[in-house]
Design a protein around this motif. Structure first.
Motif, PDB file in Angstrom:
ATOM      1  N   MET A   1       0.843  -1.183   0.000  1.00  0.00           N
ATOM      2  CA  MET A   1       0.000   0.000   0.000  1.00  0.00           C
ATOM      3  C   MET A   1       0.882   1.237   0.000  1.00  0.00           C
ATOM      4  O   MET A   1       1.294   1.738   1.035  1.00  0.00           O
ATOM      5  N   ALA A   2       1.236   1.724  -1.163  1.00  0.00           N
ATOM      6  CA  ALA A   2       2.155   2.854  -1.277  1.00  0.00           C
ATOM      7  C   ALA A   2       1.479   4.155  -0.870  1.00  0.00           C
ATOM      8  O   ALA A   2       0.280   4.345  -1.061  1.00  0.00           O
ATOM      9  N   GLY A   3       2.274   5.049  -0.302  1.00  0.00           N
ATOM     10  CA  GLY A   3       1.759   6.337   0.133  1.00  0.00           C
ATOM     11  C   GLY A   3       2.615   7.485  -0.365  1.00  0.00           C
ATOM     12  O   GLY A   3       3.778   7.303  -0.730  1.00  0.00           O
ATOM     13  N   LEU A   4       2.019   8.666  -0.373  1.00  0.00           N
ATOM     14  CA  LEU A   4       2.718   9.884  -0.784  1.00  0.00           C
ATOM     15  C   LEU A   4       2.502  10.947   0.278  1.00  0.00           C
ATOM     16  O   LEU A   4       1.366  11.212   0.683  1.00  0.00           O
ATOM     17  N   TYR A   5       3.600  11.563   0.726  1.00  0.00           N
ATOM     18  CA  TYR A   5       3.541  12.634   1.714  1.00  0.00           C
ATOM     19  C   TYR A   5       4.101  13.902   1.088  1.00  0.00           C
ATOM     20  O   TYR A   5       5.165  13.885   0.466  1.00  0.00           O
ATOM     21  N   LEU A   6       3.377  15.016   1.245  1.00  0.00           N
ATOM     22  CA  LEU A   6       3.837  16.305   0.737  1.00  0.00           C
ATOM     23  C   LEU A   6       3.997  17.261   1.911  1.00  0.00           C
ATOM     24  O   LEU A   6       3.025  17.528   2.643  1.00  0.00           O
ATOM     25  N   HIS A   7       5.212  17.754   2.115  1.00  0.00           N
ATOM     26  CA  HIS A   7       5.476  18.661   3.232  1.00  0.00           C
ATOM     27  C   HIS A   7       5.323  20.109   2.771  1.00  0.00           C
ATOM     28  O   HIS A   7       6.059  20.572   1.896  1.00  0.00           O
ATOM     29  N   GLY A  49       5.799   2.324  -9.878  1.00  0.00           N
ATOM     30  CA  GLY A  49       4.476   2.110 -10.448  1.00  0.00           C
ATOM     31  C   GLY A  49       3.407   1.641  -9.490  1.00  0.00           C
ATOM     32  O   GLY A  49       2.257   1.432  -9.881  1.00  0.00           O
ATOM     33  N   GLU A  50       3.750   1.456  -8.206  1.00  0.00           N
ATOM     34  CA  GLU A  50       2.748   1.008  -7.235  1.00  0.00           C
ATOM     35  C   GLU A  50       1.657   2.062  -7.086  1.00  0.00           C
ATOM     36  O   GLU A  50       1.916   3.269  -7.078  1.00  0.00           O
ATOM     37  N   SER A  51       0.441   1.612  -6.947  1.00  0.00           N
ATOM     38  CA  SER A  51      -0.700   2.509  -6.852  1.00  0.00           C
ATOM     39  C   SER A  51      -0.742   3.207  -5.497  1.00  0.00           C
ATOM     40  O   SER A  51      -0.520   2.584  -4.454  1.00  0.00           O
ATOM     41  N   LEU A  52      -1.010   4.507  -5.525  1.00  0.00           N
ATOM     42  CA  LEU A  52      -1.100   5.282  -4.295  1.00  0.00           C
ATOM     43  C   LEU A  52      -2.434   5.019  -3.601  1.00  0.00           C
ATOM     44  O   LEU A  52      -3.493   5.243  -4.169  1.00  0.00           O
ATOM     45  N   GLN A  53      -2.362   4.559  -2.354  1.00  0.00           N
ATOM     46  CA  GLN A  53      -3.554   4.363  -1.539  1.00  0.00           C
ATOM     47  C   GLN A  53      -3.778   5.555  -0.604  1.00  0.00           C
ATOM     48  O   GLN A  53      -4.875   5.734  -0.070  1.00  0.00           O
ATOM     49  N   SER A  54      -2.713   6.346  -0.415  1.00  0.00           N
ATOM     50  CA  SER A  54      -2.791   7.476   0.508  1.00  0.00           C
ATOM     51  C   SER A  54      -1.991   8.655  -0.028  1.00  0.00           C
ATOM     52  O   SER A  54      -0.853   8.489  -0.476  1.00  0.00           O
ATOM     53  N   LEU A  72      -2.646  22.352  -8.477  1.00  0.00           N
ATOM     54  CA  LEU A  72      -1.387  22.112  -9.192  1.00  0.00           C
ATOM     55  C   LEU A  72      -0.736  20.827  -8.684  1.00  0.00           C
ATOM     56  O   LEU A  72      -0.292  19.974  -9.473  1.00  0.00           O
ATOM     57  N   LEU A  73      -0.667  20.677  -7.369  1.00  0.00           N
ATOM     58  CA  LEU A  73      -0.017  19.501  -6.794  1.00  0.00           C
ATOM     59  C   LEU A  73      -0.813  18.228  -7.093  1.00  0.00           C
ATOM     60  O   LEU A  73      -0.236  17.205  -7.481  1.00  0.00           O
ATOM     61  N   LEU A  74      -2.118  18.281  -6.931  1.00  0.00           N
ATOM     62  CA  LEU A  74      -2.928  17.084  -7.186  1.00  0.00           C
ATOM     63  C   LEU A  74      -2.944  16.722  -8.663  1.00  0.00           C
ATOM     64  O   LEU A  74      -2.867  15.535  -9.020  1.00  0.00           O
ATOM     65  N   ASP A  75      -3.014  17.709  -9.531  1.00  0.00           N
ATOM     66  CA  ASP A  75      -2.965  17.424 -10.979  1.00  0.00           C
ATOM     67  C   ASP A  75      -1.636  16.775 -11.359  1.00  0.00           C
ATOM     68  O   ASP A  75      -1.592  15.855 -12.191  1.00  0.00           O
ATOM     69  N   THR A  76      -0.558  17.242 -10.741  1.00  0.00           N
ATOM     70  CA  THR A  76       0.767  16.671 -11.015  1.00  0.00           C
ATOM     71  C   THR A  76       0.843  15.235 -10.532  1.00  0.00           C
ATOM     72  O   THR A  76       1.408  14.359 -11.202  1.00  0.00           O
ATOM     73  N   ILE A  77       0.282  14.984  -9.357  1.00  0.00           N
ATOM     74  CA  ILE A  77       0.266  13.625  -8.816  1.00  0.00           C
ATOM     75  C   ILE A  77      -0.473  12.676  -9.761  1.00  0.00           C
ATOM     76  O   ILE A  77       0.020  11.593 -10.107  1.00  0.00           O
ATOM     77  N   TYR A  78      -1.660  13.076 -10.194  1.00  0.00           N
ATOM     78  CA  TYR A  78      -2.451  12.211 -11.067  1.00  0.00           C
ATOM     79  C   TYR A  78      -1.807  12.039 -12.448  1.00  0.00           C
ATOM     80  O   TYR A  78      -2.022  11.023 -13.110  1.00  0.00           O
ATOM     81  N   LYS A  79      -0.991  12.997 -12.831  1.00  0.00           N
ATOM     82  CA  LYS A  79      -0.316  12.900 -14.124  1.00  0.00           C
ATOM     83  C   LYS A  79       0.833  11.902 -14.091  1.00  0.00           C
ATOM     84  O   LYS A  79       1.045  11.149 -15.056  1.00  0.00           O
ATOM     85  N   TYR A  80       1.588  11.875 -12.994  1.00  0.00           N
ATOM     86  CA  TYR A  80       2.815  11.079 -12.966  1.00  0.00           C
ATOM     87  C   TYR A  80       2.738   9.807 -12.119  1.00  0.00           C
ATOM     88  O   TYR A  80       3.669   9.001 -12.143  1.00  0.00           O
ATOM     89  N   PHE A  81       1.663   9.611 -11.361  1.00  0.00           N
ATOM     90  CA  PHE A  81       1.564   8.437 -10.496  1.00  0.00           C
ATOM     91  C   PHE A  81       0.255   7.693 -10.744  1.00  0.00           C
ATOM     92  O   PHE A  81      -0.740   8.271 -11.176  1.00  0.00           O
ATOM     93  N   SER A  82       0.286   6.416 -10.423  1.00  0.00           N
ATOM     94  CA  SER A  82      -0.929   5.621 -10.442  1.00  0.00           C
ATOM     95  C   SER A  82      -1.652   5.854  -9.118  1.00  0.00           C
ATOM     96  O   SER A  82      -1.065   5.667  -8.042  1.00  0.00           O
TER      97      SER A  82
END
Length: 376
Positions: A1-7, A49-54, A72-82
């Motif tokens: 369950m991959a996650g992404l954190y933005l500080h 390539g793991e899908s982001l669950q968080s 901007l940040l969310l659009d970038t996330i959806y563009k470059y990550f699953s």
């Protein structure tokens, strides 16, 4: 369950206890957000390539983001990550930022979980901590969030605040019972060196945290929340059934996560890396398409100790069979006498699935027990 954190390293003012990386000067906020978007692009391969669950916006104060910056940040996330269709998108927020108009923006951008930094419902405590909101604003923020359609809220609380006695803490817990958030994160006040409180402690303006008071407050916390049906799935984290924080669980379960932004940490399943804790350095590096980070390569002993550290704090415990299989370490054999003492003293137990777990009594000494179990 991959996650992404933005500080998001900006705050309106400095809380006297906080030692996270932030700046009260928001003059470089737009440049920093653009740099974070660039880092997201450059870090695309990190999770393989793991899908982001968080997706978790932390800080700092992410609720200072404008609609344009957040999009901007969310659009970038959806563009470059699953991104999984059921992704949990959390935004940390201060109560004074949660106006109906701001909440509408957050909701429209796709945020589906809020983590509200309330800390206390007592004005004297809030002033002592140098929080920007009042007790009334704390209550209103939760009410506004519910009206805006947020059905997954975390509320942060701090206990053992020396400005007031335990009666105030009990009132805070009674207020939590009435609000009934889906998740509660509650931490003992700690005095870090590079903070206002750390400076005051050196000068004798405040006293060290009373350990007996802290333990008593913690016991009250556990008692009240258990009675109300909350699960303590990690020492400082409580939730209603099926409302675990995916972001928090990623860390305690040692899942992969990518951290972007100044001072953010990442973990690829084996090693960690840490971004520079300097906004100017961070922006300058990303303009050159470089990520300013340090790599921490974990050796076998470090990975073993980290597994013990993270799992022993949780409700699912430390899997003794996994220690044998993945780390070739037999904790029952090598720490037999110490484990017997813990079990006899009702500090820990081993369940039917061979997981070592701490009791409520043991949780009071979790840090010491963990250190005692570490391999040198």
């Amino acid at each position: 369950m991959a996650g992404l954190y933005l500080h998001i390293p900006f705050c309106k003012q400095a809380c006297y206890y906080c030692d996270f990386h932030f700046s009260t000067n928001t003059g470089q906020k737009q440049e920093t957000i653009k740099a974070i978007a660039k880092e997201l692009q450059l870090q695309k391969p990190y999770l393989k390539g793991e899908s982001l669950q968080s997706i978790y916006f932390g800080g700092g104060t992410p609720s200072l983001l404008s609609a344009e910056e957040l999009n901007l940040l969310l659009d970038t996330i959806y563009k470059y990550f699953s991104v999984d269709t059921s992704v949990e998108i959390t935004l940390e927020a201060n109560p004074d930022d949660l106006s109906p108009s701001n909440l509408k923006v957050f909701k429209s951008c796709g945020v589906n979980r809020l983590s509200i930094g309330i800390q206390s419902f007592n004005n004297y405590n809030l002033k002592f901590l140098n929080r920007a909101h009042s007790a009334e604003e704390a209550l209103i923020s939760v009410e506004n969030a519910r009206r805006a359609g947020f059905d997954n809220l975390n509320l942060d609380l701090i206990y053992a605040i020396p400005a007031t006695g335990q009666t105030v803490w009990e009132r805070d817990l009674e207020t939590i019972q009435q609000l009934r958030p889906e998740h509660i994160s509650s931490y003992c006040l700690t005095i870090e060196n590079k903070t206002v409180f750390g400076n005051w402690l050196k000068k004798g303006k405040i006293q060290p945290i009373d350990e007996e008071r802290a333990a008593s407050d913690f016991e009250l916390l556990i008692h009240h929340l258990k009675e109300d049906g909350y699960q303590q799935y990690e020492i400082s984290n409580f939730c209603l059934p099926n409302k675990h924080s995916r972001h928090n669980s990623n860390y305690w379960k040692q899942e992969k996560y990518l951290g972007v932004g100044p001072s953010a940490h990442s973990f690829d399943g084996k090693n960690r890396q840490f971004n520079a804790s300097n906004n100017v350095t961070y922006i300058k590096s990303l303009k050159q398409n470089k990520i300013p980070f340090e790599l921490d390569i974990l050796g076998p002993t470090e990975r073993l100790n980290e597994y013990i550290l993270t799992t022993l704090r949780t409700s699912w415990g430390c899997n003794l069979e996994k220690l044998k299989k993945d780390f070739q370490y037999d904790l029952l054999k090598d720490q037999k006498e110490y484990l017997n003492d813990l079990i006899t003293g009702k500090m820990a137990f081993i369940d039917q699935e061979n997981h070592l777990k701490l009791t409520d009594k043991g949780k009071l000494l979790a840090d010491k027990i963990t250190l005692d179990l570490f391999i040198s």
